[in-house]
Design a protein around this motif. Structure first.
Motif, PDB file in Angstrom:
ATOM      1  N   GLU A  62      -1.855 -29.619  26.269  1.00 45.38           N
ATOM      2  CA  GLU A  62      -1.034 -30.611  26.979  1.00 45.38           C
ATOM      3  C   GLU A  62      -0.890 -31.911  26.186  1.00 45.38           C
ATOM      4  O   GLU A  62      -1.011 -33.005  26.724  1.00 45.38           O
ATOM      5  CB  GLU A  62      -1.603 -30.873  28.366  1.00 45.38           C
ATOM      6  N   PHE A  63      -0.630 -31.758  24.882  1.00 47.30           N
ATOM      7  CA  PHE A  63      -0.359 -32.910  24.036  1.00 47.30           C
ATOM      8  C   PHE A  63       1.131 -33.235  24.006  1.00 47.30           C
ATOM      9  O   PHE A  63       1.509 -34.357  23.686  1.00 47.30           O
ATOM     10  CB  PHE A  63      -0.841 -32.662  22.605  1.00 47.30           C
ATOM     11  N   ILE A  64       1.986 -32.253  24.295  1.00 44.60           N
ATOM     12  CA  ILE A  64       3.430 -32.448  24.263  1.00 44.60           C
ATOM     13  C   ILE A  64       4.034 -31.976  25.578  1.00 44.60           C
ATOM     14  O   ILE A  64       3.420 -31.228  26.331  1.00 44.60           O
ATOM     15  CB  ILE A  64       4.092 -31.690  23.090  1.00 44.60           C
ATOM     16  N   PHE A  65       5.252 -32.451  25.851  1.00 45.29           N
ATOM     17  CA  PHE A  65       5.995 -32.008  27.026  1.00 45.29           C
ATOM     18  C   PHE A  65       7.452 -31.810  26.639  1.00 45.29           C
ATOM     19  O   PHE A  65       7.941 -32.426  25.701  1.00 45.29           O
ATOM     20  CB  PHE A  65       5.864 -33.008  28.186  1.00 45.29           C
ATOM     21  N   GLU A  66       8.116 -30.939  27.373  1.00 47.27           N
ATOM     22  CA  GLU A  66       9.513 -30.628  27.088  1.00 47.27           C
ATOM     23  C   GLU A  66      10.406 -31.697  27.711  1.00 47.27           C
ATOM     24  O   GLU A  66      10.181 -32.146  28.838  1.00 47.27           O
ATOM     25  CB  GLU A  66       9.870 -29.255  27.657  1.00 47.27           C
ATOM     26  N   CYS A  67      11.419 -32.111  26.958  1.00 48.73           N
ATOM     27  CA  CYS A  67      12.382 -33.099  27.442  1.00 48.73           C
ATOM     28  C   CYS A  67      13.663 -32.982  26.629  1.00 48.73           C
ATOM     29  O   CYS A  67      13.686 -32.366  25.568  1.00 48.73           O
ATOM     30  CB  CYS A  67      11.820 -34.512  27.363  1.00 48.73           C
ATOM     31  N   THR A  68      14.705 -33.602  27.129  1.00 46.95           N
ATOM     32  CA  THR A  68      15.952 -33.657  26.376  1.00 46.95           C
ATOM     33  C   THR A  68      15.944 -34.923  25.529  1.00 46.95           C
ATOM     34  O   THR A  68      15.102 -35.812  25.722  1.00 46.95           O
ATOM     35  CB  THR A  68      17.172 -33.673  27.315  1.00 46.95           C
ATOM     36  N   ILE A 127      -6.278 -37.733  19.405  1.00 40.94           N
ATOM     37  CA  ILE A 127      -7.146 -38.355  20.394  1.00 40.94           C
ATOM     38  C   ILE A 127      -6.367 -38.446  21.703  1.00 40.94           C
ATOM     39  O   ILE A 127      -5.285 -39.013  21.737  1.00 40.94           O
ATOM     40  CB  ILE A 127      -7.576 -39.762  19.948  1.00 40.94           C
ATOM     41  N   ASP A 128      -6.922 -37.874  22.762  1.00 39.52           N
ATOM     42  CA  ASP A 128      -6.313 -37.947  24.082  1.00 39.52           C
ATOM     43  C   ASP A 128      -7.015 -39.063  24.847  1.00 39.52           C
ATOM     44  O   ASP A 128      -8.143 -38.899  25.318  1.00 39.52           O
ATOM     45  CB  ASP A 128      -6.460 -36.607  24.808  1.00 39.52           C
ATOM     46  N   LEU A 129      -6.376 -40.211  24.934  1.00 41.86           N
ATOM     47  CA  LEU A 129      -6.988 -41.381  25.555  1.00 41.86           C
ATOM     48  C   LEU A 129      -7.224 -41.183  27.048  1.00 41.86           C
ATOM     49  O   LEU A 129      -8.189 -41.702  27.599  1.00 41.86           O
ATOM     50  CB  LEU A 129      -6.111 -42.610  25.324  1.00 41.86           C
ATOM     51  N   GLN A 130      -6.352 -40.452  27.706  1.00 33.21           N
ATOM     52  CA  GLN A 130      -6.471 -40.250  29.146  1.00 33.21           C
ATOM     53  C   GLN A 130      -7.659 -39.362  29.488  1.00 33.21           C
ATOM     54  O   GLN A 130      -8.362 -39.608  30.458  1.00 33.21           O
ATOM     55  CB  GLN A 130      -5.187 -39.627  29.680  1.00 33.21           C
ATOM     56  N   ASN A 145      -0.230 -41.137  25.398  1.00 32.24           N
ATOM     57  CA  ASN A 145      -1.680 -41.314  25.377  1.00 32.24           C
ATOM     58  C   ASN A 145      -2.378 -40.376  24.389  1.00 32.24           C
ATOM     59  O   ASN A 145      -3.593 -40.375  24.292  1.00 32.24           O
ATOM     60  CB  ASN A 145      -2.273 -41.113  26.772  1.00 32.24           C
ATOM     61  N   CYS A 146      -1.611 -39.595  23.645  1.00 35.44           N
ATOM     62  CA  CYS A 146      -2.156 -38.704  22.622  1.00 35.44           C
ATOM     63  C   CYS A 146      -1.828 -39.286  21.251  1.00 35.44           C
ATOM     64  O   CYS A 146      -0.671 -39.336  20.845  1.00 35.44           O
ATOM     65  CB  CYS A 146      -1.583 -37.300  22.771  1.00 35.44           C
ATOM     66  N   ILE A 147      -2.847 -39.743  20.556  1.00 35.40           N
ATOM     67  CA  ILE A 147      -2.679 -40.469  19.304  1.00 35.40           C
ATOM     68  C   ILE A 147      -3.181 -39.625  18.137  1.00 35.40           C
ATOM     69  O   ILE A 147      -4.370 -39.311  18.071  1.00 35.40           O
ATOM     70  CB  ILE A 147      -3.473 -41.803  19.326  1.00 35.40           C
ATOM     71  N   PRO A 148      -2.286 -39.261  17.210  1.00 35.37           N
ATOM     72  CA  PRO A 148      -2.772 -38.572  16.010  1.00 35.37           C
ATOM     73  C   PRO A 148      -3.415 -39.562  15.042  1.00 35.37           C
ATOM     74  O   PRO A 148      -2.948 -40.690  14.890  1.00 35.37           O
ATOM     75  CB  PRO A 148      -1.509 -37.947  15.411  1.00 35.37           C
TER      76      PRO A 148
END
Length: 120
Positions: A72-78, A22-25, A9-12
């Motif tokens: 809170e534009f990114i989150f940690e993941c594998t 842009i954070d749509l949420q 939901n975060c669109i550059p």
């Protein structure tokens, strides 16, 4: 190695001198430099350690990471988890054939307007 992914939901969006995310949420946006926009657009998975060596500027990449995490534009993941988070589709399908029309009319042709309406 820690990897990160941009929330769907975060669109550059790129501008001429600077860009935004842009954070749509949250219905908000933040200004970002064009260099960060290019990083986000060219890397679906963000490996900041790899980016530090590519850009040869540890300070800037650390600032980008801090900014993206704080907002809170990114989150940690594998890498394997990243496939579980698809992008938002931006396809638009319309249920009609005509999207818009310009109709010129005068007082003499006003009576024909109803017949024109029925033809659509």
């Amino acid at each position: 190695m820690n990897t990160y992914k941009l929330f769907a939901n975060c669109i550059p969006s790129k501008g001429f001198n600077k860009s935004i995310i842009i954070d749509l949420q949250r219905s908000s946006y933040k200004n970002i430099p064009n260099s960060l926009y290019h990083i986000l657009k060219n890397n679906e998975i963000l490996g900041f350690e790899k980016l530090k060596t590519e850009f040869n500027n540890i300070k800037i990449i650390n600032e980008y990471k801090k900014f993206l995490l704080e907002n809170e534009f990114i989150f940690e993941c594998t890498l394997s988890e990243s496939n579980r988070f698809p992008k938002i589709s931006n396809n638009f399908e319309k249920p009609y054939k005509i999207t818009n029309a310009v109709i010129e009319y005068s007082e003499e042709s006003f009576d024909n307007l109803n017949s024109l309406k029925e033809s659509f």
